[in-house]
Each structure stands twice: as C-alpha cells, then as structure tokens.
Write a protein that holds these residues in place. Structure first.
Motif, PDB file in Angstrom:
ATOM      1  N   LEU A 150      -3.628   1.659   9.390  1.00  0.00           N
ATOM      2  CA  LEU A 150      -3.872   0.217   9.396  1.00  0.00           C
ATOM      3  C   LEU A 150      -4.928  -0.105   8.359  1.00  0.00           C
ATOM      4  CD1 LEU A 150      -6.808  -0.343  10.902  1.00  0.00           C
ATOM      5  CD2 LEU A 150      -5.468  -0.108  12.969  1.00  0.00           C
TER       6      LEU A 150
ATOM      7  N   CYS B  20      -8.492  12.122   5.438  1.00  0.00           N
ATOM      8  CA  CYS B  20      -9.624  11.338   5.947  1.00  0.00           C
ATOM      9  C   CYS B  20     -10.948  11.888   5.445  1.00  0.00           C
ATOM     10  CB  CYS B  20      -9.620  11.345   7.464  1.00  0.00           C
ATOM     11  SG  CYS B  20      -8.106  10.666   8.159  1.00  0.00           S
TER      12      CYS B  20
ATOM     13  N   ARG C  73     -14.224  -1.883  11.531  1.00  0.00           N
ATOM     14  CA  ARG C  73     -13.951  -0.440  11.441  1.00  0.00           C
ATOM     15  C   ARG C  73     -14.583   0.365  12.576  1.00  0.00           C
ATOM     16  NH1 ARG C  73     -14.831  -0.683   5.093  1.00  0.00           N
ATOM     17  NH2 ARG C  73     -13.144  -2.193   4.808  1.00  0.00           N
TER      18      ARG C  73
ATOM     19  N   ASN D  26     -11.022  -4.712  -0.608  1.00  0.00           N
ATOM     20  CA  ASN D  26     -10.283  -3.560  -0.077  1.00  0.00           C
ATOM     21  C   ASN D  26     -10.331  -2.292  -0.921  1.00  0.00           C
ATOM     22  OD1 ASN D  26      -8.572  -4.525   2.384  1.00  0.00           O
ATOM     23  ND2 ASN D  26      -8.459  -6.176   0.887  1.00  0.00           N
TER      24      ASN D  26
ATOM     25  N   ARG E 279      -9.735   7.163  11.825  1.00  0.00           N
ATOM     26  CA  ARG E 279     -10.660   7.713  10.838  1.00  0.00           C
ATOM     27  C   ARG E 279     -10.455   7.010   9.503  1.00  0.00           C
ATOM     28  NH1 ARG E 279     -12.918   8.741  14.387  1.00  0.00           N
ATOM     29  NH2 ARG E 279     -13.132  10.624  15.611  1.00  0.00           N
ATOM     30  N   ARG E 280     -11.534   6.899   8.733  1.00  0.00           N
ATOM     31  CA  ARG E 280     -11.422   6.339   7.386  1.00  0.00           C
ATOM     32  C   ARG E 280     -10.462   7.181   6.558  1.00  0.00           C
ATOM     33  NH1 ARG E 280     -15.666   3.363   5.277  1.00  0.00           N
ATOM     34  NH2 ARG E 280     -16.980   2.591   6.960  1.00  0.00           N
TER      35      ARG E 280
ATOM     36  N   SER F 134       0.818  -1.207   0.000  1.00  0.00           N
ATOM     37  CA  SER F 134       0.000   0.000   0.000  1.00  0.00           C
ATOM     38  C   SER F 134       0.852   1.258   0.000  1.00  0.00           C
ATOM     39  CB  SER F 134      -0.915  -0.008   1.230  1.00  0.00           C
ATOM     40  OG  SER F 134      -0.128  -0.051   2.403  1.00  0.00           O
TER      41      SER F 134
ATOM     42  N   ARG G 102      -4.981   0.921  -6.805  1.00  0.00           N
ATOM     43  CA  ARG G 102      -6.412   1.211  -6.687  1.00  0.00           C
ATOM     44  C   ARG G 102      -6.680   1.933  -5.378  1.00  0.00           C
ATOM     45  NH1 ARG G 102      -6.201   0.904 -10.992  1.00  0.00           N
ATOM     46  NH2 ARG G 102      -6.650  -0.747 -12.459  1.00  0.00           N
ATOM     47  N   ARG G 103      -7.699   2.796  -5.392  1.00  0.00           N
ATOM     48  CA  ARG G 103      -8.116   3.460  -4.166  1.00  0.00           C
ATOM     49  C   ARG G 103      -8.522   2.425  -3.127  1.00  0.00           C
ATOM     50  NH1 ARG G 103     -10.113   8.703  -4.386  1.00  0.00           N
ATOM     51  NH2 ARG G 103      -9.470   9.691  -6.338  1.00  0.00           N
ATOM     52  N   GLN G 104      -7.913   2.521  -1.957  1.00  0.00           N
ATOM     53  CA  GLN G 104      -8.207   1.551  -0.902  1.00  0.00           C
ATOM     54  C   GLN G 104      -9.312   2.081   0.000  1.00  0.00           C
ATOM     55  OE1 GLN G 104      -4.816   0.482   1.507  1.00  0.00           O
ATOM     56  NE2 GLN G 104      -6.023  -0.833   2.823  1.00  0.00           N
ATOM     57  N   THR G 105     -10.324   1.275   0.221  1.00  0.00           N
ATOM     58  CA  THR G 105     -11.450   1.704   1.061  1.00  0.00           C
ATOM     59  C   THR G 105     -11.360   1.130   2.478  1.00  0.00           C
ATOM     60  OG1 THR G 105     -12.699  -0.146   0.172  1.00  0.00           O
ATOM     61  CG2 THR G 105     -13.065   1.993  -0.842  1.00  0.00           C
ATOM     62  N   SER G 106     -10.387   0.265   2.712  1.00  0.00           N
ATOM     63  CA  SER G 106     -10.281  -0.418   4.011  1.00  0.00           C
ATOM     64  C   SER G 106      -9.181   0.156   4.897  1.00  0.00           C
ATOM     65  CB  SER G 106     -10.006  -1.904   3.768  1.00  0.00           C
ATOM     66  OG  SER G 106      -8.822  -2.058   2.994  1.00  0.00           O
ATOM     67  N   ALA G 107      -8.638   1.323   4.529  1.00  0.00           N
ATOM     68  CA  ALA G 107      -7.539   1.913   5.303  1.00  0.00           C
ATOM     69  C   ALA G 107      -8.076   2.891   6.336  1.00  0.00           C
ATOM     70  CB  ALA G 107      -6.564   2.626   4.374  1.00  0.00           C
ATOM     71  N   LEU G 108      -7.463   2.867   7.508  1.00  0.00           N
ATOM     72  CA  LEU G 108      -7.794   3.795   8.584  1.00  0.00           C
ATOM     73  C   LEU G 108      -6.521   4.522   8.997  1.00  0.00           C
ATOM     74  CD1 LEU G 108     -10.002   1.496  10.858  1.00  0.00           C
ATOM     75  CD2 LEU G 108     -10.785   3.052   9.078  1.00  0.00           C
ATOM     76  N   LEU G 109      -6.700   5.762   9.454  1.00  0.00           N
ATOM     77  CA  LEU G 109      -5.562   6.578   9.883  1.00  0.00           C
ATOM     78  C   LEU G 109      -5.827   7.058  11.304  1.00  0.00           C
ATOM     79  CD1 LEU G 109      -2.971   8.031   8.456  1.00  0.00           C
ATOM     80  CD2 LEU G 109      -4.446  10.046   8.486  1.00  0.00           C
TER      81      LEU G 109
ATOM     82  N   LEU H  87      -3.793   3.974  -1.175  1.00  0.00           N
ATOM     83  CA  LEU H  87      -3.882   3.192  -2.404  1.00  0.00           C
ATOM     84  C   LEU H  87      -3.320   1.802  -2.125  1.00  0.00           C
ATOM     85  CD1 LEU H  87      -2.492   5.791  -5.007  1.00  0.00           C
ATOM     86  CD2 LEU H  87      -4.877   5.363  -4.421  1.00  0.00           C
TER      87      LEU H  87
END
Lengths: 143, 143
Positions: free
Chosen positions: B101, A136, B108, B135, B117-118, A100, A117-124, B123
């Motif tokens: 993460l 975010c 989530r 993902n 936060r999302r 990633s 690809r845009r990741q939708t499962s990432a958290l910050l 990527l």
C-alpha cells in the motif's frame, strides 16, 4: 519483434514456461490466465510465433495501477524488449491517479531511465522473512 | 460499529461525500462504484445507517494486491475503525504473493503496528511534481 495486446491467441503454457526460464517461482497456466483476465492492460512480445516477453497491469480500471510480471526470455534480454513492454503499458496508464511497481535492485536503473522514481511512501506486508529482507528496510530495534 | 463486506446496499453518493470530508480529491459516485467493482475485497464501516469508513483492494485475484482508499469519517477517527477495516482486508489477503500500500508519512506508524514494513523496492511513475515531492526520494542531480 512485435507487440500483441490481445491475449485471445496466447498459449498460457508458454507463459508459464517463461516464469520458469527467468527463475521466478512456478505458476500454473490456468492461474496465469485467470490473473491476466483481471488486468485492464497486458502486452505480449513475439519473435515470429515464439513468445519472448510479457507484462501486465494490476489495476482498478481508473485510479490505481501497478505494472507486474515483466518478463523477457533470457536469450532475448538486452535488446530493448523489456523497455518496449513497459513503455507500451505506461502509455496506456496516463490517466491513472497512481502508477507504481516493485523492482529488484538490479533493474531499478532501467526503470529510472523510463521516468520512474524511488517511492518512499510504500509499505509492504511481508509474506516471508526472505521477501522482507529483499524488499524492506531494516526493522527498527525496539528500545 | 459494524463492518459490511457486501456492497449491494452501498450508497455511492455517501462514499463520494466521504472523499470530500477527509479532504481527498473529489470522485464521482459512478466511478467509485465501477472501481470498487474491480476489487476482490472491500469493506464498509457503519454506525447505524451512517457510512463512517471504507477500504478496498486493487488486485488480480491471487498474486498481487494493494490496499487503497482507506477512509474514516473525521468525526469517527481515533476509535479503531481504520484498524478494523485494514485488518479485515489483511486477513483475506493471506494467500496473495505480494501485498502493499501507499501511505502518507503521518499514518505509517499506524500501519507498522499492524505488521507493515517500509518498502525499499517500490517505484512510482509520478503524475505531478506534487505527487513526486510527497512520495519519492529526491531525484539525483545529473552530473
């Protein structure tokens, strides 16, 4: 332009100067060298003796890797150097389970062309309101 | 339940067994030990002598860190052990520049309660169609 994977001859002051040139927050040569020492893969772009780009991974050697600190000297941007740096790392990350990176909005199309690809499962876990705003989605209003 | 940060006494076969128990893909004890050796921070949860949870970082020692491999033994889930593991790592990552993460959709909300936060700037370079589907956002149709 040539790519160099070995960092034995790297001048870390030159790397630190690159961070300033591209407008990122300042980092010390010593800390950059230490952090890079933790990267399994790193790559440096040179034009003659001049350092014109860098990129590296943050990884655990086999399962998880991120590509970070992809920087190209402003006067050399737009010549495919960033692309060469990223592809060099991508190739070497083929056996990793998860690969990633974090990218500002203006460079996302560049990475999407390379297969990202845009990741939708990432958290910050935001460090600042500024980091949260630029990375975010809007926090949900509590109701 | 007690948390242990030192991995000197860890039985890596027990860690490998935990991956099977939670339904993740199988990993060898030897590779898990090697990967964990690359993590600056790791934490293990025990009930008596029984390993009931693990979590660790993938990081470069100062700038970038991800929390990975957060696993709690199924028979001990729902008791705040995952929360204790994640908070233990979060605390130790305070000085890092970027902390992220990857989380499956069902966990989530758990992370959002802990301040995560999302992330919209992440990527992924997909390893498989399955990884991409779970993902990433739908690829744009070319037109």
């Amino acid at each position: 332009m040539r790519l160099e994977r070995d960092d034995a001859a790297v001048c870390w002051d030159e790397v630190a100067a690159l961070f300033v040139l591209v407008g990122w927050s300042e980092r010390s040569a010593e800390q950059l060298k230490a952090a890079s020492g933790r990267s399994t893969f790193k790559v440096f772009a040179y034009e003659g003796d001049e350092l014109i780009g860098v990129a590296r991974t943050v990884d655990d050697g086999q399962y998880y890797a991120s590509i970070v600190d992809v920087l190209v000297k402003p006067s050399y941007q737009g010549r495919g150097i960033g692309r060469a740096l990223v592809l060099d790392l991508q190739e070497r990350l083929r056996d990793f389970l998860q690969v990633s990176l974090t990218a500002a909005a203006d460079v996302r199309p560049f990475y999407e062309q390379l297969g990202w690809r845009r990741q939708t499962s990432a958290l910050l876990l935001p460090r600042s309101a500024e980091q949260e705003a630029s990375n975010c989605e809007e926090p949900r209003t509590s109701d």
